[in-house]
Scaffold this motif. Structure first.
Motif, PDB file in Angstrom:
ATOM      1  N   GLY A 124     -12.095  -4.828   2.501  1.00 46.20           N
ATOM      2  CA  GLY A 124     -12.415  -6.160   3.008  1.00 46.20           C
ATOM      3  C   GLY A 124     -12.049  -6.243   4.470  1.00 46.20           C
ATOM      4  N   THR A 125     -12.858  -6.952   5.246  1.00 44.60           N
ATOM      5  CA  THR A 125     -12.594  -7.038   6.687  1.00 44.60           C
ATOM      6  C   THR A 125     -12.214  -8.444   7.121  1.00 44.60           C
ATOM      7  OG1 THR A 125     -14.934  -7.438   7.121  1.00 44.60           O
ATOM      8  CG2 THR A 125     -14.165  -5.150   7.183  1.00 44.60           C
ATOM      9  N   LYS A 126     -12.324  -9.416   6.222  1.00 41.09           N
ATOM     10  CA  LYS A 126     -11.955 -10.794   6.550  1.00 41.09           C
ATOM     11  C   LYS A 126     -10.785 -11.194   5.668  1.00 41.09           C
ATOM     12  CE  LYS A 126     -16.609 -12.026   8.044  1.00 41.09           C
ATOM     13  NZ  LYS A 126     -17.787 -12.902   7.833  1.00 41.09           N
ATOM     14  N   LEU A 127      -9.653 -11.377   6.301  1.00 40.73           N
ATOM     15  CA  LEU A 127      -8.416 -11.585   5.558  1.00 40.73           C
ATOM     16  C   LEU A 127      -7.853 -12.963   5.828  1.00 40.73           C
ATOM     17  CD1 LEU A 127      -6.687  -8.244   6.644  1.00 40.73           C
ATOM     18  CD2 LEU A 127      -8.458  -8.562   4.919  1.00 40.73           C
ATOM     19  N   LYS A 128      -7.052 -13.420   4.908  1.00 40.95           N
ATOM     20  CA  LYS A 128      -6.313 -14.654   5.130  1.00 40.95           C
ATOM     21  C   LYS A 128      -4.969 -14.331   5.767  1.00 40.95           C
ATOM     22  CE  LYS A 128      -8.410 -17.438   1.482  1.00 40.95           C
ATOM     23  NZ  LYS A 128      -8.182 -18.238   0.245  1.00 40.95           N
ATOM     24  N   ALA A 129      -4.495 -15.232   6.594  1.00 48.15           N
ATOM     25  CA  ALA A 129      -3.222 -15.013   7.272  1.00 48.15           C
ATOM     26  C   ALA A 129      -2.086 -14.844   6.268  1.00 48.15           C
ATOM     27  CB  ALA A 129      -2.918 -16.171   8.209  1.00 48.15           C
ATOM     28  N   GLY A 130      -1.118 -14.006   6.632  1.00 47.05           N
ATOM     29  CA  GLY A 130       0.026 -13.734   5.762  1.00 47.05           C
ATOM     30  C   GLY A 130       0.119 -12.262   5.431  1.00 47.05           C
ATOM     31  N   PRO A 131       0.979 -11.893   4.516  1.00 47.81           N
ATOM     32  CA  PRO A 131       1.140 -10.482   4.166  1.00 47.81           C
ATOM     33  C   PRO A 131      -0.086  -9.930   3.441  1.00 47.81           C
ATOM     34  CG  PRO A 131       3.046 -11.781   3.472  1.00 47.81           C
ATOM     35  CD  PRO A 131       1.971 -12.748   3.844  1.00 47.81           C
ATOM     36  N   SER A 132      -0.553  -8.795   3.871  1.00 53.46           N
ATOM     37  CA  SER A 132      -1.639  -8.085   3.193  1.00 53.46           C
ATOM     38  C   SER A 132      -1.180  -6.673   2.875  1.00 53.46           C
ATOM     39  CB  SER A 132      -2.899  -8.019   4.074  1.00 53.46           C
ATOM     40  OG  SER A 132      -3.531  -9.270   4.171  1.00 53.46           O
ATOM     41  N   THR A 133      -1.559  -6.217   1.693  1.00 54.84           N
ATOM     42  CA  THR A 133      -1.227  -4.852   1.288  1.00 54.84           C
ATOM     43  C   THR A 133      -2.452  -3.968   1.430  1.00 54.84           C
ATOM     44  OG1 THR A 133       0.425  -5.628  -0.300  1.00 54.84           O
ATOM     45  CG2 THR A 133      -0.399  -3.384  -0.586  1.00 54.84           C
ATOM     46  N   PHE A 134      -2.307  -2.884   2.199  1.00 55.57           N
ATOM     47  CA  PHE A 134      -3.369  -1.897   2.351  1.00 55.57           C
ATOM     48  C   PHE A 134      -2.985  -0.679   1.506  1.00 55.57           C
ATOM     49  CE2 PHE A 134      -3.489  -4.514   6.103  1.00 55.57           C
ATOM     50  CZ  PHE A 134      -4.848  -4.694   6.360  1.00 55.57           C
ATOM     51  N   LYS A 135      -3.757  -0.424   0.488  1.00 53.99           N
ATOM     52  CA  LYS A 135      -3.514   0.725  -0.393  1.00 53.99           C
ATOM     53  C   LYS A 135      -4.349   1.889   0.135  1.00 53.99           C
ATOM     54  CE  LYS A 135      -3.417   1.934  -5.306  1.00 53.99           C
ATOM     55  NZ  LYS A 135      -3.733   1.430  -6.684  1.00 53.99           N
ATOM     56  N   VAL A 136      -3.690   2.795   0.851  1.00 59.41           N
ATOM     57  CA  VAL A 136      -4.382   3.843   1.603  1.00 59.41           C
ATOM     58  C   VAL A 136      -4.467   5.120   0.773  1.00 59.41           C
ATOM     59  CG1 VAL A 136      -4.412   5.181   3.735  1.00 59.41           C
ATOM     60  CG2 VAL A 136      -3.474   2.853   3.729  1.00 59.41           C
ATOM     61  N   THR A 137      -5.678   5.536   0.461  1.00 57.27           N
ATOM     62  CA  THR A 137      -5.888   6.768  -0.293  1.00 57.27           C
ATOM     63  C   THR A 137      -6.573   7.798   0.587  1.00 57.27           C
ATOM     64  OG1 THR A 137      -6.097   5.589  -2.401  1.00 57.27           O
ATOM     65  CG2 THR A 137      -7.035   7.798  -2.291  1.00 57.27           C
TER      66      THR A 137
ATOM     67  N   ILE B 250       2.220  -2.718   3.862  1.00 54.31           N
ATOM     68  CA  ILE B 250       2.193  -4.183   3.829  1.00 54.31           C
ATOM     69  C   ILE B 250       2.416  -4.695   5.245  1.00 54.31           C
ATOM     70  CG2 ILE B 250       3.205  -6.273   2.858  1.00 54.31           C
ATOM     71  CD1 ILE B 250       4.153  -4.599   0.488  1.00 54.31           C
ATOM     72  N   VAL B 251       1.491  -5.519   5.716  1.00 51.85           N
ATOM     73  CA  VAL B 251       1.563  -6.031   7.085  1.00 51.85           C
ATOM     74  C   VAL B 251       1.419  -7.542   7.054  1.00 51.85           C
ATOM     75  CG1 VAL B 251       0.670  -5.819   9.421  1.00 51.85           C
ATOM     76  CG2 VAL B 251       0.399  -3.922   7.832  1.00 51.85           C
ATOM     77  N   ASP B 252       2.279  -8.228   7.790  1.00 52.09           N
ATOM     78  CA  ASP B 252       2.220  -9.685   7.901  1.00 52.09           C
ATOM     79  C   ASP B 252       1.376 -10.025   9.132  1.00 52.09           C
ATOM     80  OD1 ASP B 252       2.722 -12.350   7.440  1.00 52.09           O
ATOM     81  OD2 ASP B 252       4.681 -12.339   8.421  1.00 52.09           O
ATOM     82  N   LEU B 253       0.166 -10.515   8.913  1.00 49.91           N
ATOM     83  CA  LEU B 253      -0.779 -10.719  10.006  1.00 49.91           C
ATOM     84  C   LEU B 253      -1.062 -12.203  10.224  1.00 49.91           C
ATOM     85  CD1 LEU B 253      -3.371  -7.918   9.158  1.00 49.91           C
ATOM     86  CD2 LEU B 253      -1.639  -7.871  10.959  1.00 49.91           C
ATOM     87  N   PRO B 254      -0.770 -12.721  11.405  1.00 47.54           N
ATOM     88  CA  PRO B 254      -1.199 -14.079  11.732  1.00 47.54           C
ATOM     89  C   PRO B 254      -2.683 -14.105  12.091  1.00 47.54           C
ATOM     90  CG  PRO B 254      -0.021 -13.119  13.573  1.00 47.54           C
ATOM     91  CD  PRO B 254       0.040 -12.112  12.458  1.00 47.54           C
ATOM     92  N   LYS B 255      -3.223 -15.298  12.260  1.00 51.48           N
ATOM     93  CA  LYS B 255      -4.632 -15.463  12.614  1.00 51.48           C
ATOM     94  C   LYS B 255      -4.956 -14.651  13.864  1.00 51.48           C
ATOM     95  CE  LYS B 255      -7.886 -19.127  13.974  1.00 51.48           C
ATOM     96  NZ  LYS B 255      -8.000 -20.602  14.222  1.00 51.48           N
ATOM     97  N   GLY B 256      -6.096 -13.952  13.829  1.00 47.49           N
ATOM     98  CA  GLY B 256      -6.489 -13.160  14.991  1.00 47.49           C
ATOM     99  C   GLY B 256      -7.434 -12.042  14.599  1.00 47.49           C
TER     100      GLY B 256
END
Length: 380
Positions: A48-61, A95-101
């Motif tokens: 997904g390329t459109k995320l909501k602000a806050g912590p997101s988990t990227f499961k990298v394989t 896991i990255v905490d991303l603000p709007k941007g």
């Protein structure tokens, strides 16, 4: 800084252009939860390329043949989060905490170059910003004090090392090399936030060759000291090393790690051990890897200690497991330290069985450490 090169194919990497990068992922807006990242030698597909602000988990394989890493960059390639040393067939969480941007996710097959990038758009406001949590703020502040103490001594010891190099005092420089690096290795997650400075300060020779850049920093001087047994031509490298260390310390004080970055950093330090120190690649000329090994473990422990109040409240069983596994690593590692001098056994003196036992202890600790970031993210 460890870069595994066994599977790097430079020519192949050159064909990986930004224009031909990621395949077309779903644009489905996520809930800020788990995203999958499929990394191959030529593609980087984020679910997904459109995320909501806050912590997101990227499961990298890693579905490719080369060791890879995944970064989330803000403007100017400011690193918001990273996971390194993902071997072929392995899956690692970031896991990255991303603000709007607007951000870029980047896979780096072979762990070199600018990577294969994907634009990520973050909208809205986080329901509960991690930075607003009183407990997490306290954890970050606690670790900031630790970084300050280590940074101050890092500059002192690096200055002593550089002075010895520039004075042509080979024996003294060799003695100071692992000691100065101890303070560097304890707080390496701070340095890794500043992508351009870390590799020119702590990069290894094969990585510099793969990138087509000058071999600089700690390991350039290490090679001269142990291979040539002199310091000829090292003055510029020594000056640059001290200058870069001071820059990193200053930048780190201006932008201290958040609690979530701290949690990721505790795992990152263990990964450094697992991929660089265990293999003996980090200090390949001096074989002083066990100094770094111990420093990485101590740095990881410091990060967990800062987070401990949060972890005890959220997952006391995890804390118990962490304590036991850290103690096991210490027991396994400390037998190689001279209790009188404080020196460590040179890595090339260890047997294969001794290295395996160290590796097994680190692997056992990695499992509970890998859970810490998720606990921190859920605590907001």
């Amino acid at each position: 800084m460890t870069k595994l090169l066994a599977s790097i194919g430079i020519a192949a990497l050159a064909t990986v252009s930004l224009a031909a990068c990621a395949s077309d992922p779903s644009d489905t807006k996520t809930s800020g939860g788990a995203l999958t990242v499929k990394a191959t030698d030529s593609q980087c597909t984020v679910s997904g390329t459109k995320l909501k602000a806050g912590p997101s988990t990227f499961k990298v394989t890693n579905a490719g043949s080369k060791v890879t890493e995944f970064y989330v960059y803000a403007d100017g390639d400011r690193i918001m989060g990273e996971v390194e040393n993902v071997g072929p067939g392995l899956t690692r969480n970031l896991i990255v905490d991303l603000p709007k941007g607007t951000y870029e996710g980047a896979c780096k097959p072979g762990m070199i170059g600018d990577g294969i990038r994907q634009t990520l758009t973050v909208t809205g406001e986080a329901a509960a910003p991690l930075s607003d949590s009183e407990e997490l703020t306290a954890a970050a502040t606690s670790y900031e004090r630790y970084v300050k103490s280590q940074s101050d001594t890092l500059i002192v010891k690096t200055t002593e090392f550089v002075d010895a190099v520039k004075a042509g005092n080979v024996d003294e420089a060799k003695k100071l090399f692992p000691i100065a690096r101890t303070y560097w290795e304890r707080i390496e997650p701070v340095a890794e936030k500043f992508g351009d400075l870390d590799p020119i300060t702590d990069g290894r020779e094969p990585d510099a060759k793969a990138e087509g850049v000058d071999f600089t920093g700690w390991h350039r001087i290490e090679k001269q000291l142990w291979v040539e047994n002199n310091t000829e031509g090292m003055d510029p490298y020594a000056d640059q090393l001290l200058s870069n260390v001071k820059k990193i310390v200053a930048l780190g004080q201006d932008a201290p790690l958040t609690a979530l970055e701290l949690a990721q950093g505790s795992k990152g330090l263990l990964d450094e051990v697992a991929t660089g120190k265990i293999t003996g690649e980090e200090d390949e000329f001096s074989h002083t890897d066990l100094w770094d090994f111990k420093a990485n473990i101590e740095g990881s422990q410091a990060a967990i200690s800062a987070l401990r109040p949060v972890l005890v409240e959220q997952d006391p069983a995890l804390v118990k497991d962490l304590d036991a596994k850290f103690a096991a690593v210490d027991t396994e590692l400390n037998q190689y330290q001279d209790k009188t001098t404080g020196d460590w056994t040179f890595y090339d003196k260890l047997t294969d069985q001794q290295i395996k036992q160290l590796s097994d202890a680190v692997a056992a600790l990695s499992e509970p450490i890998s859970k810490v970031a998720a606990v921190v993210a859920q605590s907001a």
